[in-house]
Scaffold this active site. Structure first.
Site, mmCIF file in Angstrom:
data_model
loop_
_atom_site.group_PDB
_atom_site.id
_atom_site.type_symbol
_atom_site.label_atom_id
_atom_site.label_comp_id
_atom_site.label_asym_id
_atom_site.label_seq_id
_atom_site.Cartn_x
_atom_site.Cartn_y
_atom_site.Cartn_z
ATOM 1 N N ALA A 8 46.307 -6.735 -41.217
ATOM 2 C CA ALA A 8 45.347 -6.183 -42.181
ATOM 3 C C ALA A 8 44.531 -7.329 -42.751
ATOM 4 O O ALA A 8 44.314 -7.429 -43.951
ATOM 5 C CB ALA A 8 46.096 -5.440 -43.280
ATOM 6 N N GLY A 9 44.081 -8.231 -41.874
ATOM 7 C CA GLY A 9 43.216 -9.339 -42.300
ATOM 8 C C GLY A 9 41.760 -8.923 -42.207
ATOM 9 O O GLY A 9 41.435 -7.736 -42.304
ATOM 10 N N GLY A 12 40.844 -7.076 -38.673
ATOM 11 C CA GLY A 12 41.703 -5.896 -38.552
ATOM 12 C C GLY A 12 41.253 -4.812 -39.527
ATOM 13 O O GLY A 12 41.150 -3.633 -39.186
ATOM 14 N N ARG A 35 55.283 -6.915 -47.298
ATOM 15 C CA ARG A 35 53.834 -6.703 -47.132
ATOM 16 C C ARG A 35 53.512 -5.206 -47.206
ATOM 17 O O ARG A 35 52.476 -4.807 -47.730
ATOM 18 C CB ARG A 35 53.341 -7.276 -45.786
ATOM 19 C CG ARG A 35 53.396 -8.776 -45.686
ATOM 20 C CD ARG A 35 52.458 -9.466 -46.660
ATOM 21 N NE ARG A 35 51.063 -9.407 -46.273
ATOM 22 C CZ ARG A 35 50.043 -9.484 -47.134
ATOM 23 N NH1 ARG A 35 50.260 -9.589 -48.430
ATOM 24 N NH2 ARG A 35 48.800 -9.428 -46.709
ATOM 25 N N LYS A 182 31.079 -19.162 -26.429
ATOM 26 C CA LYS A 182 31.358 -19.214 -27.865
ATOM 27 C C LYS A 182 32.243 -20.427 -28.181
ATOM 28 O O LYS A 182 32.051 -21.115 -29.191
ATOM 29 C CB LYS A 182 32.034 -17.911 -28.312
ATOM 30 C CG LYS A 182 32.036 -17.738 -29.808
ATOM 31 C CD LYS A 182 32.366 -16.345 -30.270
ATOM 32 C CE LYS A 182 32.324 -16.288 -31.787
ATOM 33 N NZ LYS A 182 33.444 -15.567 -32.360
ATOM 34 N N ASN A 190 31.587 -27.055 -35.032
ATOM 35 C CA ASN A 190 32.583 -26.967 -36.100
ATOM 36 C C ASN A 190 33.324 -28.272 -36.393
ATOM 37 O O ASN A 190 33.407 -28.678 -37.569
ATOM 38 C CB ASN A 190 33.572 -25.828 -35.800
ATOM 39 C CG ASN A 190 32.896 -24.466 -35.837
ATOM 40 O OD1 ASN A 190 31.679 -24.369 -35.641
ATOM 41 N ND2 ASN A 190 33.646 -23.421 -36.086
ATOM 42 N N SER A 250 33.515 -21.973 -39.874
ATOM 43 C CA SER A 250 34.833 -21.396 -40.157
ATOM 44 C C SER A 250 35.899 -22.501 -40.219
ATOM 45 O O SER A 250 36.795 -22.458 -41.053
ATOM 46 C CB SER A 250 35.196 -20.359 -39.098
ATOM 47 O OG SER A 250 35.071 -20.917 -37.807
HETATM 48 P P1 NAP Z 1 42.876 -13.127 -40.897
HETATM 49 O O1 NAP Z 1 41.969 -12.619 -41.949
HETATM 50 O O2 NAP Z 1 43.716 -14.320 -41.189
HETATM 51 O O3 NAP Z 1 43.804 -11.916 -40.447
HETATM 52 C C1 NAP Z 1 44.874 -12.063 -39.555
HETATM 53 C C2 NAP Z 1 45.914 -11.044 -39.960
HETATM 54 O O4 NAP Z 1 46.942 -11.033 -38.977
HETATM 55 C C3 NAP Z 1 46.577 -11.339 -41.305
HETATM 56 O O5 NAP Z 1 46.476 -10.188 -42.116
HETATM 57 C C4 NAP Z 1 48.033 -11.604 -40.932
HETATM 58 O O6 NAP Z 1 48.972 -11.104 -41.845
HETATM 59 C C5 NAP Z 1 48.151 -10.788 -39.660
HETATM 60 N N1 NAP Z 1 49.299 -11.152 -38.840
HETATM 61 C C6 NAP Z 1 49.542 -12.296 -38.174
HETATM 62 N N2 NAP Z 1 50.713 -12.233 -37.532
HETATM 63 C C7 NAP Z 1 51.230 -11.018 -37.810
HETATM 64 C C8 NAP Z 1 52.411 -10.350 -37.456
HETATM 65 N N3 NAP Z 1 53.322 -10.918 -36.645
HETATM 66 N N4 NAP Z 1 52.620 -9.110 -37.917
HETATM 67 C C9 NAP Z 1 51.717 -8.516 -38.717
HETATM 68 N N5 NAP Z 1 50.556 -9.083 -39.104
HETATM 69 C C10 NAP Z 1 50.317 -10.321 -38.649
HETATM 70 O O7 NAP Z 1 42.075 -13.479 -39.573
HETATM 71 P P2 NAP Z 1 40.620 -12.949 -39.093
HETATM 72 O O8 NAP Z 1 39.571 -13.706 -39.821
HETATM 73 O O9 NAP Z 1 40.589 -11.462 -39.105
HETATM 74 O O10 NAP Z 1 40.613 -13.498 -37.608
HETATM 75 C C11 NAP Z 1 41.257 -12.857 -36.523
HETATM 76 C C12 NAP Z 1 40.690 -13.465 -35.244
HETATM 77 O O11 NAP Z 1 39.310 -13.081 -35.150
HETATM 78 C C13 NAP Z 1 40.682 -15.003 -35.253
HETATM 79 O O12 NAP Z 1 40.939 -15.503 -33.973
HETATM 80 C C14 NAP Z 1 39.258 -15.349 -35.690
HETATM 81 O O13 NAP Z 1 38.815 -16.623 -35.222
HETATM 82 C C15 NAP Z 1 38.485 -14.225 -35.012
HETATM 83 N N6 NAP Z 1 37.188 -13.938 -35.643
HETATM 84 C C16 NAP Z 1 37.114 -13.754 -37.006
HETATM 85 C C17 NAP Z 1 35.875 -13.463 -37.569
HETATM 86 C C18 NAP Z 1 35.732 -13.243 -39.056
HETATM 87 O O14 NAP Z 1 34.595 -13.141 -39.533
HETATM 88 N N7 NAP Z 1 36.794 -13.153 -39.821
HETATM 89 C C19 NAP Z 1 34.735 -13.360 -36.762
HETATM 90 C C20 NAP Z 1 34.862 -13.533 -35.385
HETATM 91 C C21 NAP Z 1 36.106 -13.830 -34.843
HETATM 92 P P3 NAP Z 1 49.251 -11.726 -43.301
HETATM 93 O O15 NAP Z 1 48.124 -11.198 -44.146
HETATM 94 O O16 NAP Z 1 50.557 -11.128 -43.662
HETATM 95 O O17 NAP Z 1 49.246 -13.208 -43.130
#
Ligand code: NAP
Length: 303
Positions: A8-9, A12, A35, A182, A190, A250
C-alpha cells in the site's frame, strides 16, 4: 477476477484506488497484522488528486492469508520484490498473472525465475506518486505505463480493466527496451544529482560528465543487444534534465531522507552487465564507486 495488490505504498495505492473506483474487485496485501491494524484504523486508502482527497475502503489481508491468488500486482520496491514473491508463491494459481511494477532491471527476472509457470508481466511507468502519510498518497504527476511479457507477446484480456480504471497504458512487445532506456536515463542523471547535491537542472553545470556517462551507457546498451534503447540517448538525457530542471531525482530524495535506494537495480545492474560482458566503462565505474562511498558514509545500504 480479483486484483490482489501487494504494497500500500505510492504506486500500489495509485493502482488500487483507481481499480476500486471503477468497481473492480481489489484486495490489498499488507506485510503484518500490525500494518493491517494500522490500515483498519485509517479506514482505507486515501488518494489525493489535485489537492482533493478521496478515501477508498479497500479490503485488506496479510501475507499469511491462504486464499488463492489469480492476479497479483506486485508494487514493492525492487529490493523487496523477490522476498514478497517467495512469500506469495504458494498462494499463486498455476495460471496466475503477476504484474511487476519495479523500476530498474534485475528484480523482474529474479521473480520470474522463482515463479516459473506463472505469467510475469513487466511494467515501466512514468506516473508519479508519493506517500504523504501512512495510507495517504498524492498523485503527483500524470504519466503512462508500458506493460509487456518478454516470453509471450500476446496482450492479456485484463488490459480492459486498466482501460476501465483510467490507467493510461500500452502493451509493448519491447518492454525490455523501455526498461533499459529508463535505466540508462536514470544512470546518467540520478547518481550525479546525489554526488553534486543538486536538482536535475544543476547537471547543466557538468556537461562533460553527463556526456561521458551517456557515451558509455550507449556502448553498454548496444553490447547488451538493446540498440533501439541506445538511440539518441545523450539528446534525451539533456531533454529530461531541462524538462525536470526544478525537480530532485528519486535517488536524491531517497538519500536525503535516509531511505534505502534502488541502486543495485539501476547503476549496479548496468555496472554488473558491463562486467559480465568484459566491457571497461571507467566513468560509469567511477560514479558507482563514488556513490557507494557516499551511501556508506551516511550509513545507507549499498544494495
Ligand atoms: P513505496 O511507496 O515504498 O511502496 C512500496 C510498498 O511495498 C510499501 O507500502 C511496502 O510496505 C510494501 N511492501 C514491501 N514489501 C512488502 C511485503 N513483503 N509485504 C507487503 N508489503 C510490502 O514504493 P513506490 O514509490 O510505490 O515504488 C514501487 C516501485 O515503483 C519502485 O521500484 C519504484 O522505483 C517504482 N516507481 C515509483 C514511482 C513513484 O512515483 N512512486 C514512479 C515510477 C516507478 P510498508 O509500507 O509496510 O513498508
Amino acid at each position: 477476477m480479483t486484483w490482489h495488490v501487494l504494497g500500500a505504498g505510492s504506486l500500489g495505492t495509485l493502482w488500487a484506488a483507481r481499480l476500486a473506483r471503477a468497481g473492480l474487485p481489489v484486495r490489498l496485501i499488507l506485510r503484518s497484522d500490525e500494518r493491517l491494524a494500522d490500515y483498519t484504523r485509517a479506514g482505507g486508502l486515501t488518494l489525493i488528486e489535485q489537492g482533493a482527497p478521496q478515501r477508498y475502503a479497500i479490503a485488506a489481508e496479510t501475507l499469511d492469508n491462504d486464499a488463492p491468488i489469480q492476479r497479483l500486482l506486485l508494487a514493492s520496491k525492487a529490493y523487496d520484490a523477490l522476498d514478497a514473491a517467495k512469500r506469495l508463491a504458494p498462494r499463486l494459481a498455476q495460471d496466475a498473472t503477476v504484474v511487476l511494477l519495479q523500476n530498474g532491471l534485475g528484480s523482474q527476472d529474479a521473480v520470474a525465475r522463482h515463479l516459473q509457470g506463472r505469467r510475469c508481466v513487466y511494467a515501466s511507468s512514468t506516473e508519479g506518486a508519493f506517500r504523504q502519510a501512512d495510507f495517504q498518497v498524492v498523485f503527483a504527476g500524470a504519466g503512462h505505463t508500458w506493460l509487456g511479457d518478454p516470453l509471450r507477446p500476446t496482450a492479456p484480456q485484463w488490459l480492459a480493466d486498466l482501460q476501465a480504471a483510467g490507467i493510461p497504458h500500452q502493451w509493448s512487445a519491447e518492454i525490455l527496451d523501455k526498461l533499459w532506456r529508463k535505466l540508462a536515463l536514470n544512470c546518467a542523471i540520478n547518481p550525479l544529482t546525489v554526488l553534486h547535491d543538486c536538482r536535475n537542472g544543476g547537471l547543466r553545470d557538468y556537461p562533460g560528465e553527463v556526456a561521458s556517462l551517456c557515451a558509455e551507457l550507449t556502448t553498454l546498451l548496444q553490447a547488451c543487444g538493446q540498440a533501439a534503447a541506445a538511440e539518441h540517448l545523450h539528446e534525451d538525457v539533456l531533454r529530461v534534465i531541462d524538462a525536470t530542471a526544478a525537480n530532485y531525482s528519486s535517488m536524491y530524495q531517497d538519500v536525503s531522507q535516509g531511505r534505502r535506494t534502488e541502486i543495485r537495480y539501476l547503476l549496479g545492474y548496468a555496472c554488473a552487465a558491463a562486467n559480465d560482458l568484459g566491457l571497461s566503462l571507467p566513468h560509469l565505474s567511477d560514479v558507482q564507486r563514488r556513490l557507494l562511498a557516499h551511501l556508506a558514509a551516511r550509513g545507507l545500504p549499498l544494495d
